[in-house]
Write a protein that holds these residues in place. Structure first.
Motif, short mmCIF file in Angstrom:
data_model
loop_
_atom_site.label_atom_id
_atom_site.label_comp_id
_atom_site.label_asym_id
_atom_site.label_seq_id
_atom_site.Cartn_x
_atom_site.Cartn_y
_atom_site.Cartn_z
N LEU A 1 -8.79 9.80 7.36
CA LEU A 1 -7.42 9.60 6.90
C LEU A 1 -7.20 8.18 6.38
O LEU A 1 -6.22 7.92 5.70
N GLN A 2 -8.10 7.26 6.70
CA GLN A 2 -7.97 5.88 6.23
C GLN A 2 -8.68 5.65 4.90
O GLN A 2 -8.65 4.55 4.36
N SER A 3 -9.32 6.70 4.35
CA SER A 3 -10.13 6.52 3.15
C SER A 3 -9.30 6.45 1.89
O SER A 3 -9.78 5.95 0.86
N GLN A 4 -8.09 6.98 1.90
CA GLN A 4 -7.23 6.98 0.72
C GLN A 4 -5.99 6.14 1.02
O GLN A 4 -5.45 6.19 2.12
N PRO A 5 -5.49 5.35 0.05
CA PRO A 5 -4.33 4.49 0.31
C PRO A 5 -3.10 5.28 0.79
O PRO A 5 -2.36 4.81 1.64
N VAL A 6 -2.89 6.48 0.24
CA VAL A 6 -1.71 7.24 0.61
C VAL A 6 -1.85 7.88 1.99
O VAL A 6 -0.86 8.33 2.57
N LEU A 7 -3.08 7.91 2.52
CA LEU A 7 -3.31 8.54 3.81
C LEU A 7 -3.38 7.56 4.97
O LEU A 7 -3.12 7.94 6.10
N ALA B 1 -5.19 13.62 -0.26
CA ALA B 1 -4.61 12.62 -1.16
C ALA B 1 -3.76 13.28 -2.24
O ALA B 1 -2.79 12.69 -2.73
N GLU B 2 -4.12 14.53 -2.62
CA GLU B 2 -3.32 15.28 -3.59
C GLU B 2 -2.16 16.00 -2.92
O GLU B 2 -1.08 16.16 -3.51
N LEU B 3 -2.37 16.41 -1.66
CA LEU B 3 -1.34 17.18 -0.97
C LEU B 3 -0.19 16.32 -0.46
O LEU B 3 0.97 16.77 -0.44
N VAL B 4 -0.48 15.09 -0.04
CA VAL B 4 0.55 14.27 0.59
C VAL B 4 1.73 13.99 -0.33
O VAL B 4 2.89 14.17 0.07
#
Length: 303
Positions: free
Chosen positions: A64-70, A232-235
């Motif tokens: 969950l830390q791999s994408q900025p939005v996550l 990252a696309e779903l959030v």
């Protein structure tokens, strides 16, 4: 009070009653449409929430830390509060209870040393927060009685951008959840970060029916293969749909609250008219009695 004054007051109250009854009927007509829109979105919002929860479980806490939005920010120094109010008043406690809940939450966060920024939907929220000298990072007006997906998208884009750019570390939304025309419940939901959002909380899991422990189960495949990329696309979609649901629930609550408030106002106006009519009749009877007494006294004086 003179009869002419009482008549004038009765006339003014009757005019007000006509207005409140007209507003009640308008709100009743709009309420049905708002109910249908809110109820039609719920299955899609629930399905998206389940999908996001499943993808989050598959990705695991580390990814969950791999994408900025996550990712979850190390420190939550700035919290964004989204208050969903109405553009208009005359709806009882509809707006005030949202403002009260949001301001109480802001006071709680500020007592912990955190900075609070507000995002207000609806002119009532914008004007009230501006009057209280609160920092308004986003203000959105002109659509609260019939919100569209584009309105939710505008708010969601600002929230996600602020979160990704580290301008805000947490996002919470306050809105009126529609129960019935008489009942609207204030709801508070966390949208970002995903790890703190209600989408991955125990409350939502408890709402879903328990799965059968026996028998075949569906196998979920992800495209792209990495669940974190899918998240990252779903959030952003999750944030947008959650806000749209909040706006639609708030719109239905607004019409229900205004319909109830105007009905009560019409009933109160009828009581006022009744009391004023009785007062006018008593005044007329007193005048007639006084005139009769004067006539009798004059006749006795002549005799």
């Amino acid at each position: 009070m003179a009869q002419s004054d009482v008549k004038a007051r009765i006339g003014s109250v009757q005019n007000i009653r006509k207005i409140t009854r007209a507003m009640e009927m308008v709100s009743a007509a709009r309420l049905r449409k708002a109910e249908d829109r809110a109820s039609s979105l719920r299955p899609y919002a629930d399905a998206l929430r389940r999908m996001t929860r499943q993808a989050a479980a598959a990705a695991g806490a580390g990814e969950l830390q791999s994408q900025p939005v996550l990712r979850t920010h190390e420190q939550e120094n700035t919290v964004g509060l989204v208050l969903v109010t109405a553009d208009r008043g005359l709806a009882g406690a509809f707006n005030s209870q949202i403002l009260r809940a949001g301001l109480n939450r802001a006071a709680e966060l500020e007592s912990e040393g955190k900075k609070v920024v507000f995002y207000a939907s609806g002119r009532r929220g914008v004007s009230s927060l501006t009057f209280r000298n609160k920092e308004l990072t986003g203000q959105y007006t002109g659509f609260t009685d019939a919100p569209k997906a584009s309105n939710a998208s505008d708010i969601a884009d600002d929230l996600v951008a602020g979160f990704v750019d580290d301008k805000i570390d947490r996002v919470e939304v306050f809105y009126n959840s529609y129960v019935s025309p008489l009942v609207q419940e204030v709801r508070q939901e966390t949208l970002l970060p995903l790890a703190a959002a209600s989408v991955v909380g125990d409350d939502d899991a408890a709402e879903e029916p328990e799965e059968e422990t026996t028998g075949p189960k569906a196998m979920v495949e992800y495209e792209p293969d990495d669940p974190a990329e899918l998240l990252a696309e779903l959030v952003p979609e999750f944030v947008q749909v959650s806000l749209l649901r909040a706006l639609l629930e708030s719109a239905a609550s607004e019409h229900g609250a205004r319909m109830t408030a105007m009905r009560n106002a019409s009933e109160n106006a009828a009581d006022v008219i009744k009391n004023l009519t009785l007062a006018m009749n008593r005044a007329r009877q007193a005048d007639i009695t006084q005139e009769i007494m004067e006539i009798v006294a004059g006749a006795e004086a002549l005799n």
